[in-house]
Write a protein that holds these residues in place. Structure first.
Motif, mmCIF file in Angstrom:
data_model
loop_
_atom_site.group_PDB
_atom_site.id
_atom_site.type_symbol
_atom_site.label_atom_id
_atom_site.label_comp_id
_atom_site.label_asym_id
_atom_site.label_seq_id
_atom_site.Cartn_x
_atom_site.Cartn_y
_atom_site.Cartn_z
ATOM 1 N N GLY A 1 3.633 -21.875 -52.322
ATOM 2 C CA GLY A 1 2.576 -20.904 -52.713
ATOM 3 C C GLY A 1 2.450 -19.783 -51.874
ATOM 4 N N GLN A 2 3.430 -19.779 -50.456
ATOM 5 C CA GLN A 2 3.380 -18.832 -49.603
ATOM 6 C C GLN A 2 4.588 -18.306 -49.799
ATOM 7 N N LYS A 3 4.669 -16.820 -49.567
ATOM 8 C CA LYS A 3 6.251 -16.123 -49.613
ATOM 9 C C LYS A 3 7.108 -16.555 -48.430
ATOM 10 N N ARG A 4 8.529 -16.612 -48.988
ATOM 11 C CA ARG A 4 9.428 -17.279 -48.002
ATOM 12 C C ARG A 4 9.852 -16.249 -47.045
ATOM 13 N N LEU A 5 9.911 -16.801 -45.722
ATOM 14 C CA LEU A 5 10.073 -15.919 -44.663
ATOM 15 C C LEU A 5 11.667 -16.107 -44.160
ATOM 16 N N ILE A 6 12.378 -15.027 -44.405
ATOM 17 C CA ILE A 6 13.837 -14.749 -43.903
ATOM 18 C C ILE A 6 13.812 -13.611 -43.037
ATOM 19 N N LEU A 7 14.297 -13.801 -41.815
ATOM 20 C CA LEU A 7 14.362 -12.798 -40.849
ATOM 21 C C LEU A 7 15.952 -12.317 -40.481
ATOM 22 N N PRO A 8 16.039 -10.983 -40.429
ATOM 23 C CA PRO A 8 17.437 -10.420 -39.892
ATOM 24 C C PRO A 8 17.613 -10.830 -38.743
ATOM 25 N N VAL A 9 18.943 -11.157 -37.926
ATOM 26 C CA VAL A 9 19.103 -11.496 -36.602
ATOM 27 C C VAL A 9 20.318 -10.220 -36.140
ATOM 28 N N CYS A 10 19.991 -9.350 -35.194
ATOM 29 C CA CYS A 10 20.819 -8.588 -34.759
ATOM 30 C C CYS A 10 21.848 -9.001 -33.762
ATOM 31 N N TYR A 11 22.834 -9.712 -33.772
ATOM 32 C CA TYR A 11 23.549 -10.690 -32.906
ATOM 33 C C TYR A 11 23.881 -9.698 -31.675
ATOM 34 N N LYS A 12 24.704 -8.512 -32.225
ATOM 35 C CA LYS A 12 25.332 -7.830 -31.069
ATOM 36 C C LYS A 12 24.257 -7.150 -30.311
ATOM 37 N N GLN A 13 23.107 -6.580 -30.690
ATOM 38 C CA GLN A 13 22.105 -6.179 -29.957
ATOM 39 C C GLN A 13 21.552 -7.275 -28.917
#
Length: 302
Positions: free
Chosen positions: A241-253
Motif C-alpha cells: 500500500g505504500q509507494k515504492r522507494l527507489i533512490l538514484p546513486v551518483c557513484y562518481k561523486q
C-alpha cells in the motif's frame, strides 16, 4: 537464325558487384566511426569495452521502465546518509540468530546453556525452564520473558524444597530470590542487504552496523567492466500500500569527490542494483568531454 552475340550477365554477378560497391562506400564510414571511438577512448580514458564499439554482454542487466521512472524522482528528504546516519530500529529475532543468556550473579542457582540458536519454529530451548517462543521479539523483550520464566520455575523449586524441610506448603514473599538473567545478541543472521547486477561478487551480505552504498559495492568486489555507474539504484522494500522507494546513486561523486548525498545508509532488506552499460550509452558518455555529471540528479562540479 540470328546468333545473340551479347554476353549474358548472371544475376549472381550483378549482386556481387552491387555488394562490392556498397562495401566500398560504407567501409570509409565504418573506419571513420571506429577512429572516432578510439580517439574518444584515448582522450577521455573511458574504461569500458563498449567505448570501443565492442558488444557488452549477451545477458545484460537492464533497468525496468518503471524503476527508471521512479529513479527520475531524485533524492528524498529524510534519508540517512554517510554523514547523517540514523540509529537502526531494534532487531527482531528470526531463525538462525544466536543469543547468549547468562545469569546476572555468578552464585545464582540458575543453570542455562549459554549459546541459544533461534530454531526454525522461532523458539529457544532453556532446558529445565522449557521452550520459549522468541520469533519477532527484541532482545529486551526476550530478557524480560526469560527472566520471568526462570524466576517462576526457581521459586517453585525453592518452595518445594522448603516444604519438604519444614513440612509447610508455602513461603513468605521475603524468601523469594531475584533470579536475574542477561540476554545478548551475538550473531545476526537475518538482517541482510543485496548487491546484484554488474558487480564482481553479487549476492547477499550481512548488515552488521551502519554500512553505506559504497561499503556494499566494495563488499561485492567492486563494479565490473560492464557496469553502468551512471544508473545505479538503491531499492528499499516498503509495506503493501505504500509507494515504492527507489533512490538514484551518483557513484562518481561518492567515490571521487566525497559527495555523500547519495551514499545512503543501508537498512535491512535494501537492494542495490547496477545495470549493464550499452554501446550507445557508452559512446554518448565518451563523447561528453569535461562532464562530471553522472546522473540527472548529481550536482554539477566546475
Amino acid at each position: 537464325m540470328k546468333n545473340n552475340l551479347t554476353p549474358r550477365v548472371s544475376s549472381r554477378n550483378v549482386k556481387r558487384t552491387s555488394s562490392v560497391a556498397t562495401m566500398s562506400t560504407t567501409m570509409p564510414a565504418i573506419c571513420l566511426l571506429g577512429t572516432l571511438l578510439v580517439a574518444s577512448f584515448l582522450a577521455t580514458g573511458c574504461r569500458t569495452a563498449a567505448s570501443l564499439g565492442l558488444p557488452v554482454s549477451g545477458t545484460s542487466h537492464a533497468l525496468l521502465p518503471y524503476a527508471t521512472d521512479l529513479r527520475q524522482a531524485g533524492h528524498r528528504a529524510g534519508i540517512a546518509t554517510e554523514l547523517a546516519k540514523h540509529p537502526l530500529p531494534p532487531h527482531r529475532m528470526a531463525a538462525g540468530d544466536v543469543l547468549v543468556i547468562e545469569p546476572n550473579d555468578f552464585n545464582s542457582p540458575v543453570r542455562l546453556q549459554s549459546d541459544q540458536v533461534v530454531q526454525q519454529d522461532g523458539s529457544i530451548e532453556l532446558g529445565d525452564y522449557g521452550r520459549v517462543e522468541v520469533l519477532g521479539m527484541t532482545v529486551q523483550e526476550i530478557q524480560q520473558t526469560v527472566q520471568t520464566r526462570v524466576a517462576s520455575r526457581e521459586t517453585e523449586k525453592s518452595q518445594t524444597r522448603m516444604a519438604m524441610v519444614s513440612h509447610r506448603n508455602n513461603i513468605t514473599p521475603e524468601e523469594v530470590v531475584d533470579y536475574g538473567v542477561n540476554v545478548r545478541l551475538v550473531s545476526n543472521e537475518s538482517d541482510l542487504f543485496y548487491v546484484m547486477g554488474e558487480v564482481n561478487a553479487p549476492g547477499s551480505y550481512p548488515l552488521v552496523g551502519t554500512e553505506t552504498v559504497l561499503d556494499a559495492v566494495i563488499a561485492a568486489g567492486g563494479l565490473s567492466d560492464k557496469a553502468n555507474e551512471h544508473k545505479i539504484i538503491l531499492t528499499r522494500p516498503q509495506p503493501d500500500g505504500q509507494k515504492r522507494l527507489i533512490l538514484p546513486v551518483c557513484y562518481k561523486q561518492i567515490l571521487q569527490l566525497g559527495d555523500v548525498s547519495t551514499n545512503y545508509q543501508l537498512m535491512p532488506g535494501d537492494r542495490i542494483y547496477i545495470p549493464s552499460i550499452t554501446i550507445w550509452e557508452d559512446v554518448k558518455q565518451s563523447m561528453a568531454f569535461n562532464s562530471d555529471k553522472s546522473c540527472p540528479h548529481c550536482r554539477e562540479y566546475r
